[in-house]
Structure formats: C-alpha cells, structure tokens
Design a protein around this motif. Structure first.
Motif, PDB file in Angstrom:
ATOM      1  N   PRO A 219       0.805  -1.233   0.000  1.00  0.00           N
ATOM      2  CA  PRO A 219       0.000   0.000   0.000  1.00  0.00           C
ATOM      3  C   PRO A 219       0.835   1.279   0.000  1.00  0.00           C
ATOM      4  CG  PRO A 219      -0.871  -1.561   1.595  1.00  0.00           C
ATOM      5  CD  PRO A 219       0.441  -2.098   1.139  1.00  0.00           C
ATOM      6  N   LEU A 220       1.966   1.284   0.709  1.00  0.00           N
ATOM      7  CA  LEU A 220       2.837   2.473   0.719  1.00  0.00           C
ATOM      8  C   LEU A 220       3.410   2.750  -0.660  1.00  0.00           C
ATOM      9  CD1 LEU A 220       4.747   2.120   4.108  1.00  0.00           C
ATOM     10  CD2 LEU A 220       3.354   4.060   3.438  1.00  0.00           C
ATOM     11  N   LEU A 221       3.752   1.678  -1.384  1.00  0.00           N
ATOM     12  CA  LEU A 221       4.266   1.843  -2.743  1.00  0.00           C
ATOM     13  C   LEU A 221       3.192   2.425  -3.659  1.00  0.00           C
ATOM     14  CD1 LEU A 221       6.977   0.954  -4.352  1.00  0.00           C
ATOM     15  CD2 LEU A 221       5.434  -0.695  -5.385  1.00  0.00           C
ATOM     16  N   LEU A 222       1.953   1.954  -3.499  1.00  0.00           N
ATOM     17  CA  LEU A 222       0.845   2.488  -4.294  1.00  0.00           C
ATOM     18  C   LEU A 222       0.610   3.962  -3.987  1.00  0.00           C
ATOM     19  CD1 LEU A 222       0.224  -0.520  -4.954  1.00  0.00           C
ATOM     20  CD2 LEU A 222      -2.185   0.030  -4.683  1.00  0.00           C
ATOM     21  N   LEU A 223       0.688   4.307  -2.715  1.00  0.00           N
ATOM     22  CA  LEU A 223       0.439   5.681  -2.292  1.00  0.00           C
ATOM     23  C   LEU A 223       1.508   6.640  -2.822  1.00  0.00           C
ATOM     24  CD1 LEU A 223      -1.901   6.794  -0.586  1.00  0.00           C
ATOM     25  CD2 LEU A 223      -0.389   6.767   1.379  1.00  0.00           C
ATOM     26  N   SER A 224       2.734   6.130  -3.012  1.00  0.00           N
ATOM     27  CA  SER A 224       3.817   6.978  -3.542  1.00  0.00           C
ATOM     28  C   SER A 224       3.597   7.341  -5.011  1.00  0.00           C
ATOM     29  CB  SER A 224       5.171   6.279  -3.366  1.00  0.00           C
ATOM     30  OG  SER A 224       5.225   5.113  -4.151  1.00  0.00           O
TER      31      SER A 224
ATOM     32  N   MET B 236      11.377   7.057  -2.570  1.00  0.00           N
ATOM     33  CA  MET B 236      11.432   5.595  -2.423  1.00  0.00           C
ATOM     34  C   MET B 236      12.595   5.147  -1.542  1.00  0.00           C
ATOM     35  SD  MET B 236      10.207   2.612  -3.324  1.00  0.00           S
ATOM     36  CE  MET B 236       9.230   2.853  -4.793  1.00  0.00           C
ATOM     37  N   ASN B 237      13.791   5.706  -1.780  1.00  0.00           N
ATOM     38  CA  ASN B 237      14.977   5.291  -1.012  1.00  0.00           C
ATOM     39  C   ASN B 237      14.813   5.559   0.479  1.00  0.00           C
ATOM     40  OD1 ASN B 237      16.219   4.569  -3.399  1.00  0.00           O
ATOM     41  ND2 ASN B 237      17.257   6.539  -3.640  1.00  0.00           N
ATOM     42  N   LEU B 238      14.258   6.727   0.827  1.00  0.00           N
ATOM     43  CA  LEU B 238      14.155   7.114   2.226  1.00  0.00           C
ATOM     44  C   LEU B 238      13.153   6.254   2.987  1.00  0.00           C
ATOM     45  CD1 LEU B 238      14.355  11.021   2.062  1.00  0.00           C
ATOM     46  CD2 LEU B 238      16.184   9.383   2.443  1.00  0.00           C
ATOM     47  N   TRP B 239      11.949   6.037   2.407  1.00  0.00           N
ATOM     48  CA  TRP B 239      10.964   5.261   3.165  1.00  0.00           C
ATOM     49  C   TRP B 239      11.325   3.780   3.224  1.00  0.00           C
ATOM     50  CZ3 TRP B 239       7.873   1.232   1.663  1.00  0.00           C
ATOM     51  CH2 TRP B 239       7.451   1.113   0.341  1.00  0.00           C
ATOM     52  N   MET B 240      12.112   3.301   2.261  1.00  0.00           N
ATOM     53  CA  MET B 240      12.575   1.910   2.335  1.00  0.00           C
ATOM     54  C   MET B 240      13.609   1.737   3.454  1.00  0.00           C
ATOM     55  SD  MET B 240      10.894  -0.008   0.350  1.00  0.00           S
ATOM     56  CE  MET B 240      11.853  -1.516   0.371  1.00  0.00           C
ATOM     57  N   ILE B 241      14.479   2.751   3.655  1.00  0.00           N
ATOM     58  CA  ILE B 241      15.444   2.720   4.774  1.00  0.00           C
ATOM     59  C   ILE B 241      14.684   2.733   6.101  1.00  0.00           C
ATOM     60  CG2 ILE B 241      17.230   4.067   5.987  1.00  0.00           C
ATOM     61  CD1 ILE B 241      18.142   5.024   3.149  1.00  0.00           C
TER      62      ILE B 241
ATOM     63  N   TRP C 144      15.541  11.020  11.982  1.00  0.00           N
ATOM     64  CA  TRP C 144      16.474  12.091  11.599  1.00  0.00           C
ATOM     65  C   TRP C 144      16.425  12.320  10.086  1.00  0.00           C
ATOM     66  CZ3 TRP C 144      22.517  11.538  12.067  1.00  0.00           C
ATOM     67  CH2 TRP C 144      23.110  12.786  11.865  1.00  0.00           C
ATOM     68  N   ILE C 145      16.420  11.234   9.322  1.00  0.00           N
ATOM     69  CA  ILE C 145      16.319  11.314   7.854  1.00  0.00           C
ATOM     70  C   ILE C 145      15.010  11.999   7.453  1.00  0.00           C
ATOM     71  CG2 ILE C 145      16.009   9.926   5.756  1.00  0.00           C
ATOM     72  CD1 ILE C 145      17.930   7.839   7.065  1.00  0.00           C
TER      73      ILE C 145
END
Length: 327
Positions: free
Chosen positions: A131-136, A187-192, A252-253
């Motif tokens: 769902p987070l990927l869809l929302l992005s 994408m990179n930030l929320w995956m971290i 922090w990110i």
C-alpha cells in the motif's frame, strides 16, 4: 497446518511482489487481493473466537477499501468522470484504509489485540509495503498531510491508557506510519525507514512471543535475566527514536527531508508528538526493572542471549554510522 502455513506465507510474499512489480492499477489491485486472501488463513492458524473475530474484521475492512479502489480505477479507465483530483483522493483514502492510517485506524488496534505476536509482526511490517508503494504513485499532498498529522497525534495519544501490549504496539505502528507517509514520495528514504523499523518490530515481537507477554502488568512477573531486560529496554528506546540508538536514524532522515521541503509546521508537530510514545515505552520498562525475580544475573544459559547481544550492538550503532558519514 504447518504445510498450509508455508504455502500461504509464500503466497503472501508473492502477492506483494506482484503489486510492487505491476505497471497498471488493475494488476496492483489483484496483488493486494491475493495479499489479503493469503493473510486471512494465517490469522486463522489457531482456530478460536479471537482469531475468527480478527480475521472477519480484517476481511471486511480490506474488502471495503478494495471495492472503493477498484471502482475509482474503473471510473478513471473508462473516463466516466473527468474529476481526476476526486478520483485520486478516493484512491488515496482506500489505500489509507488498507494501511490503517488515521482517521481510518480503528480496526488496527482492535484486530491486533486478538492476534498472536507473529501475525501482529507481519501486519505491522510486511503488510504495509505494497500500500505504501501504491500511495507513492499518487499526487495528493493535502489528504496525505492531513493523514500524517492525524496518524502521529492518534498514534501518540491512543497508546497512553492502554494495558494491552498488542494495542499499544498497534498505536505505535500508526504513529510510525505517519512518519513513513511524510517521506513516502522518496522511495529510497521510506525503504530505509521501513527496514530499520521492521528490524526493531521483529526483535520486540520475538521477545514478547518467547515469554508470552500480552499485558503491561505481566512485565512485573516475567523471569528475564539482565541481558534480556537491557536488550528489550534498548529496543524500546530505539523504537521511540531516542538518540543515540539506531531508531533515531530514520526519524532524523525524515526531519531532514521535511526541512528541505520547507514543511516546518508539520515537522514541529511530528517532533512534539514523537515524545508521547517514549512515555508509554518507559512505562513498560519501569514495570520490568522494578520487578523482583529469581533470575537477575548476567547469565548465558539460553541460546538466544547471543542474538540479544547482537541486537543490542545493532541498536547502539548510530554513533558509528555518524562517524563514518563525517569521514
């Protein structure tokens, strides 16, 4: 039942992969439906009244959100309505219902209080990825910003008076979901963030599952040695985002990303309400440390003590990461 559990677990992973790799909304919807239909049997792994109730609530909520999403996708596909903003808004809301983001959050703590720790862990981590990927992929900043504020406020305030650890972790998950939504466009930030958050959730749920802890008052009677107590405390503080633990890194990110986007008011609310979950994590730790038990030595009688030490080292690795970044 063990063979069918493996089958549905593999299907759960496969369905998320379908959603992640899909290039159109219908394929994404199919992936989400497969995901739902593979998670419901896992919830019913132990047949009792609680798991049946949780599975029914989960099925109904996910079905309603899927119907909303499919209806809007078909309307957009056949050009029945030209109001793309309204369509995007309703699709965003249907995905937020699937995630359990506030103000569509009421089902999440309810079903978590009726599930085992393993299923709670899956619901708080793996079930959020698709769902987070869809929302992005949706440009609807106003609705997402409203959901961020609601999620952080309700996730913080909702866990204060809870005695059930599963409900408390559910509200904590809603709070973290607000932070995830804040950096959802990158994408990179929320995956971290998701990787570090998943590591912390898995560690905590594993500990609670080993000792069969479901309520805060059980913490005062639990027979843990000091290594495990220290490890669980560090994991809790890390979950609250307290420096110098690794849980502070994703927050922090997120703060840096939001400041770069000049979202100062949103950052202020996020920081203020991130202090509240720390309070109820401290409640758990106080009950645990003030207890009197017979096994209070630094002993290594159990095989998972070594993994506990490894978890403690990982959680305290933030200063090392900062030094490497400076160098």
């Amino acid at each position: 039942m063990k063979k069918s559990s493996w089958l549905f677990t593999m299907l759960l992973i496969f369905s998320t992969m379908i959603t992640v790799s899909a290039n159109n909304w219908i394929s994404m919807w199919i992936g989400l439906e497969l995901n739902m239909m593979s998670f419901v049997p896992l919830m019913l792994n132990k047949i009792n009244k609680s798991s049946s109730e949780a599975a029914m609530i989960y099925f109904l909520v996910q079905s309603v959100s899927s119907i909303l999403m499919l209806m809007m996708v078909l309307i957009n596909m056949f050009k029945i309505m030209n109001k793309s903003y309204l369509i995007n808004s309703i699709i965003s809301m249907s995905i937020m219902i699937k995630l359990g983001a506030a103000p569509f959050h009421m089902w999440l703590p309810k079903i978590m209080s009726n599930m085992g720790w393993k299923n709670c862990m899956i619901l708080m981590t793996w079930q959020k990825i698709a769902p987070l990927l869809l929302l992005s992929n949706i440009n609807n900043n106003m609705i997402i910003n409203v959901s961020i504020i609601w999620s952080i406020m309700i996730g913080g305030l909702g866990g204060i008076n809870q005695t059930s650890l599963r409900k408390m972790m559910g509200y904590s998950s809603i709070n973290h979901l607000g932070w995830l939504l804040a950096i959802n466009k990158s994408m990179n930030l929320w995956m971290i963030y998701m990787m570090i958050y998943s590591m912390m959730i898995m560690s905590i749920c594993k500990m609670f599952s080993i000792y069969k802890i479901y309520f805060i008052n059980q913490m005062s009677n639990i027979n843990m040695n000091n290594t495990e107590k220290m490890g669980l405390s560090i994991m809790m503080l890390s979950m609250g985002g307290l420096p110098p633990f690794i849980g502070f890194l994703p927050k922090w990110i997120t703060i840096q990303s939001m400041i770069n986007q000049q979202e100062y008011f949103l950052v202020f609310i996020m920081i203020m309400f991130s202090l509240i979950p720390l309070m109820y994590y401290l409640r758990i730790m106080i009950n645990m440390f003030l207890s009197f038990n017979i096994s209070n030595k630094w002993s290594y009688n159990y095989s998972y003590n070594y993994s506990m030490l490894m978890i403690m080292i990982i959680n305290m690795s933030l200063p090392l990461i900062m030094i490497m970044d400076i160098l």
